[in-house]
Design an enzyme around this catalytic site. Sequence first.
Site, PDB file in Angstrom:
ATOM      1  CB  SER A 192       3.002   1.589   6.212  1.00  0.00           C
ATOM      2  OG  SER A 192       1.780   1.739   6.887  1.00  0.00           O
ATOM      3  CG  ASP A 214      -0.180  -4.057   2.606  1.00  0.00           C
ATOM      4  OD1 ASP A 214       0.109  -3.474   1.543  1.00  0.00           O
ATOM      5  OD2 ASP A 214      -0.328  -3.459   3.689  1.00  0.00           O
ATOM      6  CG  HIS A 242      -0.487   0.252   2.505  1.00  0.00           C
ATOM      7  ND1 HIS A 242      -0.236  -0.756   3.416  1.00  0.00           N
ATOM      8  CD2 HIS A 242      -0.152   1.397   3.141  1.00  0.00           C
ATOM      9  CE1 HIS A 242       0.214  -0.238   4.538  1.00  0.00           C
ATOM     10  NE2 HIS A 242       0.286   1.073   4.390  1.00  0.00           N
TER      11      HIS A 242
END
Length: 199
Positions: free
Chosen positions: A166, A91, A61
């Site tokens: 992230s 992901d 992402h």
Amino acid sequence: ETSPAVVNVYASSTVQVRSPFMGDPFFERFFGRQQMPPRVRSSLGSGVLVDPSGVIVTNNHVISGADEVKVALADGREFESEILLKDEELDLAVLKIKGDEAFPAVRLGDSDMLEVGDLVLAIGNPFGVGQTTTSGIVSALARSHIGVSDFGFFIQTDAAINPGNSGGALVDLHGNLVGINTAIFSQSGGSVGIGFAIP
């Protein structure tokens, strides 16, 4: 030992912007068919060098839809990167940078050996403020149904994970990579002590 192997990932994409008056005969009569300049959309995340040759693991992402992905090392050097692999369901994405010398790389650990209560560190670039390390414990294992790509075995931690973390590293106290930080549970958008990492 570990922090030089954690990098910042800057992804950008060009988005065509459509005029709100496009297609309206009244406005086109007076102003013509004006084309608005394209806008650049960017996202910021983290990544982890897992091989001295320049192989980086991050979240999908972070780089999804990007036309260009740049990587900045902790020492300030910046590199263009190539996207080698990406998996939307897990992901995860794998990037590659090229340099004249070996890059610092983190040792891979065995996340199957983690137990609830183990001390861990989350390293990343929250909110774009620069590399940050937070500490916590493994709060739970094999978490599922958390609202993100869900393959059923996230590591839950109370180490502060915020937007920008992230793709960053979750390491044990021996400096081994045991997870890739990927999501938080939050109603405010900031850390509330429930973060998730991909083992």
